[in-house]
Enzyme design. Structure first.
Site, PDB file in Angstrom:
ATOM      1  N   SER A   1      37.976  19.403  17.713  1.00  0.00           N
ATOM      2  CA  SER A   1      39.186  18.723  18.190  1.00  0.00           C
ATOM      3  C   SER A   1      40.078  18.308  17.020  1.00  0.00           C
ATOM      4  CB  SER A   1      38.801  17.483  19.010  1.00  0.00           C
ATOM      5  OG  SER A   1      38.386  16.431  18.156  1.00  0.00           O
TER       6      SER A   1
ATOM      7  N   GLY B   1      24.977  16.555  17.582  1.00  0.00           N
ATOM      8  CA  GLY B   1      24.507  15.665  16.526  1.00  0.00           C
ATOM      9  C   GLY B   1      23.326  14.822  16.995  1.00  0.00           C
TER      10      GLY B   1
ATOM     11  N   LEU C   1      35.085  38.764  30.663  1.00  0.00           N
ATOM     12  CA  LEU C   1      35.495  37.357  30.604  1.00  0.00           C
ATOM     13  C   LEU C   1      36.420  37.095  29.405  1.00  0.00           C
ATOM     14  CD1 LEU C   1      34.672  34.248  31.225  1.00  0.00           C
ATOM     15  CD2 LEU C   1      32.827  34.673  29.603  1.00  0.00           C
TER      16      LEU C   1
ATOM     17  N   SER D   1      38.298  13.303  26.095  1.00  0.00           N
ATOM     18  CA  SER D   1      38.519  13.461  24.645  1.00  0.00           C
ATOM     19  C   SER D   1      39.615  14.480  24.306  1.00  0.00           C
ATOM     20  CB  SER D   1      37.204  13.819  23.933  1.00  0.00           C
ATOM     21  OG  SER D   1      36.217  12.842  24.169  1.00  0.00           O
TER      22      SER D   1
ATOM     23  N   HIS E   1      24.520  21.671  15.487  1.00  0.00           N
ATOM     24  CA  HIS E   1      25.684  22.555  15.657  1.00  0.00           C
ATOM     25  C   HIS E   1      25.262  24.027  15.697  1.00  0.00           C
ATOM     26  CE1 HIS E   1      28.291  19.183  15.435  1.00  0.00           C
ATOM     27  NE2 HIS E   1      28.094  18.937  14.154  1.00  0.00           N
TER      28      HIS E   1
ATOM     29  N   ASP F   1      29.255  18.689  24.087  1.00  0.00           N
ATOM     30  CA  ASP F   1      29.001  17.479  23.293  1.00  0.00           C
ATOM     31  C   ASP F   1      27.509  17.164  23.215  1.00  0.00           C
ATOM     32  OD1 ASP F   1      29.786  15.331  21.723  1.00  0.00           O
ATOM     33  OD2 ASP F   1      30.008  13.988  23.443  1.00  0.00           O
TER      34      ASP F   1
HETATM   35  C1  IPE Z   1      34.701  16.261  21.869  1.00  0.00           C
HETATM   36  O1  IPE Z   1      33.543  15.685  21.389  1.00  0.00           O
HETATM   37  C2  IPE Z   1      35.114  17.403  20.987  1.00  0.00           C
HETATM   38  C3  IPE Z   1      34.263  18.576  21.003  1.00  0.00           C
HETATM   39  C4  IPE Z   1      33.221  18.772  21.767  1.00  0.00           C
HETATM   40  C5  IPE Z   1      34.649  19.621  20.096  1.00  0.00           C
HETATM   41  P1  IPE Z   1      33.586  14.403  20.432  1.00  0.00           P
HETATM   42  O2  IPE Z   1      32.186  14.056  20.121  1.00  0.00           O
HETATM   43  O3  IPE Z   1      34.476  14.664  19.281  1.00  0.00           O
HETATM   44  O4  IPE Z   1      34.282  13.319  21.368  1.00  0.00           O
HETATM   45  P2  IPE Z   1      34.240  11.736  21.310  1.00  0.00           P
HETATM   46  O5  IPE Z   1      34.548  11.337  19.880  1.00  0.00           O
HETATM   47  O6  IPE Z   1      32.873  11.312  21.705  1.00  0.00           O
HETATM   48  O7  IPE Z   1      35.266  11.295  22.283  1.00  0.00           O
HETATM   49  C1  IPE Z   2      29.891  18.253  19.747  1.00  0.00           C
HETATM   50  O1  IPE Z   2      28.752  17.587  19.310  1.00  0.00           O
HETATM   51  C2  IPE Z   2      30.354  19.289  18.752  1.00  0.00           C
HETATM   52  C3  IPE Z   2      31.562  18.916  18.014  1.00  0.00           C
HETATM   53  C4  IPE Z   2      32.301  17.864  18.234  1.00  0.00           C
HETATM   54  C5  IPE Z   2      31.969  19.809  16.951  1.00  0.00           C
HETATM   55  P1  IPE Z   2      28.862  16.281  18.454  1.00  0.00           P
HETATM   56  O2  IPE Z   2      28.869  16.652  17.000  1.00  0.00           O
HETATM   57  O3  IPE Z   2      29.998  15.430  18.874  1.00  0.00           O
HETATM   58  O4  IPE Z   2      27.487  15.581  18.796  1.00  0.00           O
HETATM   59  P2  IPE Z   2      27.256  14.038  19.092  1.00  0.00           P
HETATM   60  O5  IPE Z   2      28.197  13.665  20.194  1.00  0.00           O
HETATM   61  O6  IPE Z   2      27.564  13.313  17.816  1.00  0.00           O
HETATM   62  O7  IPE Z   2      25.836  13.975  19.477  1.00  0.00           O
HETATM   63 MG    MG Z   3      30.222  13.955  20.258  1.00  0.00          MG
END
Ligand code: IPE
Ligand code: IPE
Ligand code: MG
Length: 232
Positions: free
Chosen positions: A65, A23, A131, A188, A37, A20
């Site tokens: 997700s 973004g 792995l 999550s 990403h 996570d």
């Molecule tokens: C969890 O991250 C899903 C992935 C890393 C793919 P999110 O950014 O979607 O989770 P929330 O919304 O903060 O719980």
């Molecule tokens: C996790 O990073 C990757 C995915 C959920 C695909 P995020 O896209 O959730 O990044 P933040 O949490 O918004 O920074």
């Molecule tokens: Mg996120």
């Protein structure tokens, strides 16, 4: 005295990572979220190699997700294209590193091109001995559990030991270590059943900044954990 607790003085057999913070990493630098990403994918490839070298058997990576469909459609389609291109162009990466690939999540909800590339990658890698990387794409643990229950013919025969047979990847062992980057303290909807006795590490580091050193430090932290499983 009976020794029922287990010291985690070894390498975790199964590590799950909630990758996570992509973004926010990009936005901090005034870059589009998609750049985060892309960098996140490079980091994932590095960590796959480090995990293999460390002797980890299973590495589950949360890539998309069942809730991520709520994002703007441009971001969703960028992610689907990134996943497709990666799978299509990186057979060599999996071959060189002898990585087996498996998928957990709802295949039928994914774009056809993702389904096709995933299936081809899984087939291509099935005999590799290194792995096993488990890609959680269109994955939600509640969804997996509900789908599992629907597969059971004789519900009276169900027990805690045989339930895994109905999950998306039955051979996947319980999670030993679950790492979440990005500073949120939640899971999550990742591997709820499989993480019942996992050790958790939450770090504020955003996924694109997560280095091999971070991962090796987390392996060291895991060694210090005393796993008691409810015993003394
Ligand atoms: C969890 O991250 C899903 C992935 C890393 C793919 P999110 O950014 O979607 O989770 P929330 O919304 O903060 O719980
Ligand atoms: C996790 O990073 C990757 C995915 C959920 C695909 P995020 O896209 O959730 O990044 P933040 O949490 O918004 O920074
Ligand atoms: Mg996120």
């Amino acid at each position: 005295m009976a020794e029922t607790s287990e010291s985690s003085s070894s390498v975790p057999k199964h590590i799950a990572i909630i990758m996570d913070g992509n973004g926010r990493w990009a936005q901090k630098q005034n870059l589009p979220r998609t750049t985060g990403h892309k960098k996140g994918l490079d980091v994932a490839k590095q960590i796959v190699k480090t995990a293999r070298d460390a002797g980890v058997d299973y590495l589950s990576l949360y890539a998309f997700s069942t809730e991520n469909w709520k994002r703007p459609k441009e971001e969703v389609s960028y992610l689907m294209n990134l996943i497709t291109t990666h799978l299509k162009e990186e057979f060599n990466f999996y071959k060189e590193n002898q990585i087996r690939v498996q998928h957990i999540g709802r295949l039928d909800g994914l774009p056809k091109k993702v389904q096709k590339e995933l299936q081809e990658t899984i087939d291509f890698c099935k005999n590799f001995q290194g792995l096993t990387v488990v890609l959680a794409i269109n994955y939600g643990s509640r969804d997996e559990i509900i789908r599992a229950i629907k597969k059971i013919e004789n519900i009276q025969s169900l027990n805690e030991e045989n339930f895994h047979n109905y999950l998306d990847y039955p051979e996947l062992p319980d999670v030993d270590l679950l790492i979440r980057t990005g500073g949120e303290y939640r899971i999550s909807n990742m591997l709820l059943w499989q993480s019942a006795y996992a050790e958790f590490i939450f770090t504020k580091t955003l996924w694109p900044d997560y280095t091999n050193e971070c991962f090796l430090n987390d392996l060291e932290t895991f060694k210090t954990r005393q796993r008691r499983y409810g015993a003394l």
